[in-house]
Design a protein around this motif. Structure first.
Motif, short mmCIF file in Angstrom:
data_model
loop_
_atom_site.label_atom_id
_atom_site.label_comp_id
_atom_site.label_asym_id
_atom_site.label_seq_id
_atom_site.Cartn_x
_atom_site.Cartn_y
_atom_site.Cartn_z
N ALA A 82 1.31 -1.30 0.25
CA ALA A 82 -0.90 -0.23 0.35
C ALA A 82 0.78 1.38 -0.33
CB ALA A 82 -0.99 -0.14 1.71
N TYR A 83 0.40 2.48 -0.88
CA TYR A 83 0.88 3.69 -0.86
C TYR A 83 0.24 4.44 0.41
CZ TYR A 83 4.43 1.35 -4.22
OH TYR A 83 5.17 0.63 -5.54
N THR A 84 0.86 5.24 1.24
CA THR A 84 -0.15 6.28 1.98
C THR A 84 0.01 7.04 1.51
OG1 THR A 84 1.97 6.38 3.75
CG2 THR A 84 -0.13 4.62 4.09
N TRP A 85 0.84 7.75 0.26
CA TRP A 85 0.89 9.18 -0.20
C TRP A 85 -0.58 9.43 -1.69
CZ3 TRP A 85 2.39 7.05 -4.96
CH2 TRP A 85 2.97 6.34 -4.85
N HIS A 130 -2.95 11.74 -4.91
CA HIS A 130 -4.31 11.69 -5.46
C HIS A 130 -5.59 11.87 -5.65
CE1 HIS A 130 -1.54 11.06 -8.46
NE2 HIS A 130 -0.56 9.82 -7.88
N GLY A 131 -5.59 11.99 -4.43
CA GLY A 131 -7.00 12.00 -3.70
C GLY A 131 -7.93 11.20 -3.33
N TYR A 132 -6.59 9.99 -3.01
CA TYR A 132 -7.37 8.78 -2.74
C TYR A 132 -7.17 8.64 -1.09
CZ TYR A 132 -8.08 6.95 -7.37
OH TYR A 132 -8.22 6.02 -8.80
N SER A 133 -8.09 9.15 -0.20
CA SER A 133 -8.01 8.91 1.11
C SER A 133 -8.23 7.38 1.95
CB SER A 133 -8.29 9.95 2.20
OG SER A 133 -9.84 9.92 1.70
N SER A 134 -8.68 6.78 1.39
CA SER A 134 -9.32 5.56 1.51
C SER A 134 -8.83 4.16 0.28
CB SER A 134 -10.83 5.07 1.17
OG SER A 134 -11.23 4.28 1.05
N CYS A 135 -8.10 3.38 0.98
CA CYS A 135 -7.71 1.95 0.71
C CYS A 135 -8.21 1.16 0.14
CB CYS A 135 -6.77 1.56 1.98
SG CYS A 135 -5.52 2.52 2.29
N GLY A 142 -5.73 -1.08 3.47
CA GLY A 142 -4.28 -1.72 2.54
C GLY A 142 -3.71 -2.41 2.72
N ALA A 143 -2.98 -2.25 1.71
CA ALA A 143 -1.36 -4.01 2.12
C ALA A 143 -2.06 -5.06 0.98
CB ALA A 143 -1.38 -4.04 2.83
N GLY A 144 -1.53 -5.22 0.51
CA GLY A 144 -1.85 -7.26 0.37
C GLY A 144 -2.31 -7.04 -0.91
N LEU A 145 -2.98 -7.93 -1.22
CA LEU A 145 -3.73 -8.65 -2.95
C LEU A 145 -4.69 -6.59 -3.40
CD1 LEU A 145 -4.72 -10.66 -4.39
CD2 LEU A 145 -6.42 -10.37 -3.96
N VAL A 146 -4.24 -6.57 -4.95
CA VAL A 146 -4.83 -5.17 -4.78
C VAL A 146 -5.81 -6.05 -6.27
CG1 VAL A 146 -3.50 -3.63 -6.98
CG2 VAL A 146 -2.26 -4.46 -4.97
N PRO A 163 -5.49 -3.74 12.48
CA PRO A 163 -5.91 -2.65 12.17
C PRO A 163 -5.21 -0.85 13.12
CG PRO A 163 -7.83 -3.51 13.05
CD PRO A 163 -6.26 -4.41 13.05
N PHE A 164 -3.84 -0.39 13.20
CA PHE A 164 -3.60 0.44 13.69
C PHE A 164 -3.06 1.02 13.03
CE2 PHE A 164 -0.29 1.61 16.35
CZ PHE A 164 -1.35 2.16 17.76
N GLY A 165 -2.94 2.53 13.05
CA GLY A 165 -1.79 4.06 12.08
C GLY A 165 -1.72 3.92 10.94
N LEU A 166 -0.36 4.25 10.27
CA LEU A 166 0.12 4.10 9.33
C LEU A 166 -0.05 2.86 8.55
CD1 LEU A 166 2.33 7.55 8.96
CD2 LEU A 166 -0.31 7.73 7.84
N ARG A 167 -0.84 2.63 6.97
CA ARG A 167 -0.31 0.94 6.36
C ARG A 167 0.96 1.13 5.70
NH1 ARG A 167 -3.50 -3.66 6.42
NH2 ARG A 167 -4.02 -3.16 8.18
#
Length: 389
Positions: A21-24, A28-33, A42-46, A178-182
């Protein structure tokens, strides 16, 4: 040292690791994962949508503007067509690591952090998600086999149910906490000391995630890591976060975690309580700059030791001067519970997504660990290639 760096670079070109996952992406306006990842945090399978964004937004375009997604963003670069109900992904993470501690000679070693196949089947409002991989070393907390090295691992596997508009997901199984920045930097102190990285610190339990307009969150009841034996070392408790996005370029969150184990798996202390409570945020400042930050309070106690406090924090700037090229600057701090002082660190990284779903990254990390007589310095240089098939 020069020979070590040459070996590091060449090995990094040849060994490939797993995309994360890219928290940055808030740039591009994506606050949700949830749109790009099967895991709503976030993270893992795309997802298929996430694969498309890797070409439209993430990879270098070399001056060309693409309006349509090429078939190569699919599974195995589009060589295999999968039905709509099935998500598949092959992911790898590895490379080479140079370490130098104090005045000792530097060491160079290959690293293979993940080699996984991931899948999700969706039938109506129900999902079944799992991963299976191989680890040369470490990842013992995610291992299905019990040898000292060369283990088969399953980092996550769960069953879930979505509501009709897919804003709510209820899951049971082995799940990322689920905790903090992924964030992708799993060795950062905010991930390592809270035990919330996505490499091996998943836990079994029941989680409820919500992704709505302007805010998201997830709360998990932790039943323990059933891959860890004996049962006395398994943690029970909860972990969760809530994040609010007042603007499309800003997200602010709070996290909380508390667990108890009959014996701590690291310190072996009896009746061990572990807590972490903190705040985090993501801000697309403007232009090419995104700031990411997290600060966590650490609280530990046991039958033999009264409650002690510590803290850890991370501030990271991601700068994208041209599309696909990232300059990553970070500073971090850590005061361990019962420690003698504050450890500090800084890092400089370069990441280049030269093709969709392919990223070359090199990071240099300098850390100073406080001791009773002053401190010791360490330098690490990691080269890796992120690849998602």
């Amino acid at each position: 040292m020069r020979q070590s760096l040459v070996v590091l670079f060449l090995f990094g070109l040849l060994v490939s690791p797993r995309a994360e996952a890219y928290t940055w992406m808030i740039r591009h306006g994506y606050s949700s994962c949830a749109a790009c990842h099967a895991d709503p945090s976030g993270a893992g399978l795309v997802t298929a949508y996430g694969r498309a964004q890797s070409e439209l937004l993430l990879a270098a375009n070399y001056g060309k503007v693409k309006e349509e997604v090429s078939p190569s963003t699919g599974f195995l670069f589009g060589a295999v067509n999968t039905p709509d109900w099935l998500l598949l992904g092959l992911s790898f993470r590895g490379g080479a690591l140079v370490n130098q501690a104090g005045s000792a000679d530097p060491t160079v070693r290959p690293v293979q952090m993940a080699s996984d196949i991931r899948a999700q089947a969706t039938f109506g409002q129900f999902r079944a998600n799992a991963s299976l991989g191989f680890a040369l070393r470490r990842a013992r907390l995610a291992a299905l086999t019990t040898t000292e090295a060369n283990n088969v691992v399953s980092r996550d596997h769960w069953l879930g149910w979505d509501n009709e508009n897919q804003t709510l997901l209820v899951r049971a199984g082995r799940i990322n906490l689920p905790f903090g920045l992924r964030n992708v930097e799993h060795t950062s102190w905010v991930r390592e000391r809270t035990r919330t990285d996505t490499n091996e610190h998943q836990q079994y339990g029941l989680a409820v995630a919500y992704n709505g307009e302007g805010f998201r969150g997830e709360l998990m009841g932790i039943a323990g890591n059933f891959l860890l034996k004996p049962d006395e070392y398994r943690e029970r408790g909860y972990s969760g976060y809530f994040e609010w996005s007042p603007k499309t370029n800003l997200a602010l969150g709070v996290s909380s975690l508390a667990t108890r184990a009959a014996y701590d798996v690291d310190s072996r202390q009896p009746d061990f309580w572990r807590q972490a409570h903190g705040v985090f945020g993501r801000w697309a400042v403007g232009g090419p700059v995104v700031l990411l930050g997290e600060v966590d309070l650490l609280v530990n106690s046991s039958r033999d030791q009264s409650a002690g406090l510590g803290y850890t924090g991370l501030l990271q700037a991601d700068i994208e001067p041209v599309r696909g090229l990232h300059v990553i600057l970070a500073g971090e701090a850590l005061r361990t519970v019962g420690g003698v002082g504050t450890n500090v660190g800084g890092s400089l990284g370069l990441a280049f997504s030269f093709l969709p779903q392919v990223e070359l990254r090199v990071d240099g990390v300098m850390r100073r660990f406080a001791t009773e007589t002053g401190g010791t310095n360490t330098l690490s240089i990691l080269s890796q290639l992120h690849l998602l098939l």
